[in-house]
Scaffold this motif. Sequence first.
Motif, mmCIF file in Angstrom:
data_model
loop_
_atom_site.group_PDB
_atom_site.id
_atom_site.type_symbol
_atom_site.label_atom_id
_atom_site.label_comp_id
_atom_site.label_asym_id
_atom_site.label_seq_id
_atom_site.Cartn_x
_atom_site.Cartn_y
_atom_site.Cartn_z
ATOM 1 N N HIS A 212 0.836 -1.203 0.000
ATOM 2 C CA HIS A 212 0.000 0.000 0.000
ATOM 3 C C HIS A 212 0.873 1.256 0.000
ATOM 4 O O HIS A 212 0.591 2.220 -0.730
ATOM 5 N N ILE A 213 1.947 1.247 0.810
ATOM 6 C CA ILE A 213 2.840 2.413 0.869
ATOM 7 C C ILE A 213 3.538 2.614 -0.464
ATOM 8 O O ILE A 213 3.688 3.746 -0.947
ATOM 9 N N GLU A 214 3.974 1.511 -1.087
ATOM 10 C CA GLU A 214 4.637 1.621 -2.376
ATOM 11 C C GLU A 214 3.696 2.180 -3.433
ATOM 12 O O GLU A 214 4.097 3.033 -4.243
ATOM 13 N N ASN A 215 2.447 1.718 -3.424
ATOM 14 C CA ASN A 215 1.483 2.202 -4.414
ATOM 15 C C ASN A 215 1.158 3.674 -4.213
ATOM 16 O O ASN A 215 0.982 4.417 -5.181
ATOM 17 N N LYS A 216 1.094 4.088 -2.947
ATOM 18 C CA LYS A 216 0.647 5.443 -2.658
ATOM 19 C C LYS A 216 1.790 6.455 -2.637
ATOM 20 O O LYS A 216 1.637 7.594 -3.088
ATOM 21 N N PHE A 217 2.995 6.014 -2.090
ATOM 22 C CA PHE A 217 4.080 6.979 -1.890
ATOM 23 C C PHE A 217 5.326 6.689 -2.727
ATOM 24 O O PHE A 217 6.259 7.484 -2.751
ATOM 25 N N SER B 216 8.634 2.800 0.523
ATOM 26 C CA SER B 216 8.437 1.406 0.943
ATOM 27 C C SER B 216 9.766 0.785 1.370
ATOM 28 O O SER B 216 9.826 0.013 2.335
ATOM 29 N N HIS C 264 1.675 7.185 7.288
ATOM 30 C CA HIS C 264 1.329 5.818 6.908
ATOM 31 C C HIS C 264 1.702 4.885 8.048
ATOM 32 O O HIS C 264 2.440 5.264 8.951
ATOM 33 N N SER D 32 -7.437 1.563 2.950
ATOM 34 C CA SER D 32 -6.696 2.774 3.311
ATOM 35 C C SER D 32 -7.261 3.405 4.560
ATOM 36 O O SER D 32 -6.516 3.884 5.431
ATOM 37 N N LYS E 139 -5.381 4.152 8.265
ATOM 38 C CA LYS E 139 -5.389 5.461 8.913
ATOM 39 C C LYS E 139 -6.055 5.382 10.280
ATOM 40 O O LYS E 139 -5.598 5.996 11.259
#
Length: 731
Positions: free
Chosen positions: A507-512, A517, A581, A629, A633
């Motif tokens: 999720h972190i890689e996809n978003k940031f 990541s 995150h 997501s 959070k």
Amino acid sequence: MARKKRIAIIMGRIYNNINKSLIHGMLVQANALGYSAFVFALNEECDNERITHGEKNLFHALDFSVIDGVVYAPYTFCSSDYYGYIDNYLTEHCTVPVVRIGLEVGDYIPFWYDDRNEISDITMHLIYGHNCKKLLCLTGPADMPVAQNRAKGFIDAMQKAGLEYSDKTIVFGDFWINAAKDLATEIADHVREKPDAVVCTNDNMAISLCDALTERGYSVPNDIRVTGYDGSAESRMHVPAITTYRTSQEKLGKGSVCLLYEKITGIHCETDNTDTGTILCRESCGCSNCHERDEAFDAEHRLTEEGYMDSMVSAAFHDADTLDELVNEMFAMRYKFIYNKDFTDSRLLLCLCSDWDNVSNEYRRDGYSDTMYLISSDGSRCSFRQSEILPEILDREGFSSTFFLPVHFQDQCYGYIALDLDENIDNFNMEYIKYCREVNNALKYLSTKNELKRLQHRQSVSLSRDQLTGLYVFQNCKDVWAEIRDSSAENNEQLYMAVVSAGGIRHIENKFGSVESDKCIMTIAEILSKCCRSREWLFKATDRSFVMIGSGNNPDKHLDEYIKKIEEKMWRYTITSSEDHIIYIRSESKVVKDPTTLSKEDVLDMFTRMLEMIDERAEKQLSSHIHYSELLKLRRDIFVHPEFSWSGDMCSQKLNISKSYFYKIYLQTFGINFIHDLKKSRMNCAKDLLTSTSLLLPDIAERCGYDYYNFMRVFKREYGITPTQYRKNDH
């Protein structure tokens, strides 16, 4: 046990026959007076500054608190550089009486034989035996008492014979070859009247004078007769053979020890006078030396020399791959220098500094390590304080003489080697010197070889490391499992392992992006490493998973503690991180029942099955769900703000889903139910506030989302102690 009475003897070239007679006299007299001896000598004397430095370092091993006195023979060293250094060292550090044989320097107690009468005797031989009337005396430097005393012996003989002499009759030189050459030049150039004979006050000058006169057309002894003094082996081998005076070195040695004994105890003692010097009449004065008997040469000695040359000592030493192998070869080859009849009465002691195998530029050059490691030919091995010189526990009853040589390679200090003998000093011979030089070279070769192996191993290991985290990748470390397994078996411990998988990374890689990541993976690796005990090893398993292998007597407890520490540190990272995150972990653990039968491949299969179990649970995660997501959070908010009145109703309303569905997807996503996760977050916050602040308990309860009563009850139930006790124990 009372300290053994012992003297130290410092001298060079003990293998030389004259010097061997000197030290034999010392040791015989020391034994008679109830003293053992430490003898400090050198491997070699040369002009190489680095080798010279390594040889001189031996004298740092002297600790004057364990010896009663010192006998020092500076003239036995080839170079003034050596005995000048020893003079300074003794002046600065020595706290016991020092008898200095020969040169009268400083505050030492001087001792010498009666060379005045002996020079007089050899001069009288020229006068009455060969009818010499015009004689010269070539002696040492004018400012040297020994040179003056020998010149007085020459004058005594001239006076007794009623022969004329003057200041020009005495030629002060250097006790070396240059003065003799200069005198030959003066005679040849008629600057000085040709004498009937020249009395040289040592053999070196006599040999040099004979050679220089021969080069200028004079015949020795037909034109000029020449005599020496010392009785050296070189004087006999020279052509013509040099007439000389063989002094009683043994008597000199005995006398020096008697004088030292008097200074130590205040009691006067005398040596026996059975051993005296003698004139050796040979060709250089006109006598024949055909009557002089060849010195006996022990057949066993010859076999020892030949055996050493045939033994391939160097090859045997250099084949060793470890210190133990080298030491075994060393001791196996003692017979190469120790005569058979003395083999069982001697001991060889190798004493190494704790940092002897340091191959960096910062290797040891001066002194020795405070703690030394001893390996003995009798099987003894121990560490000892260097100030003891040798461990007291190894002291033999009765007399012993122990010969020390430096162990070094050029100016790198390794330690020292000691040959412990009962009586026969013939075992300290040229073969032993060669042997010790081979030991020096072999230690250098071994340390260099092992360093190359170490570098090769580190290079291969570096290829086994994960570039991102720096952890070893278990699949690439072939020998690691066997080492851990064998170590566990030796300590009678059980093995256990935990597989940890990182969640939230995709999720972190996809978003940031991938950089963020990667940072998260590095954070998890650091947290997992810090949670390991001393006998726990962490490896990288896959891109987002790790394997911890541990060894201990209570594996279930250790696994539980490890997981709890990880969760606490992950919680702390979550509440302190400035990033918006959240990352979390899933784990599987296992106690290995019978590790001795497991190969590395078996362990890899075990890891794979444990990861599959984690993945099976993760497959239920609704990571593609619209609420994923929001769940991440929400969990971060719960960790950061435990004081809020979190509940299933409140959270389900935030996500606009039913409470039962919220509970379900929370458990599926994070591997832990909401109520338990909330309680754990609040308890982590409570422990942090208890140990890092002085807040009152009601205030802490409020900040953790509890009223005081419920806080006390939940905390006691969770940890078995009250918050006050926890704070007091400073967990």
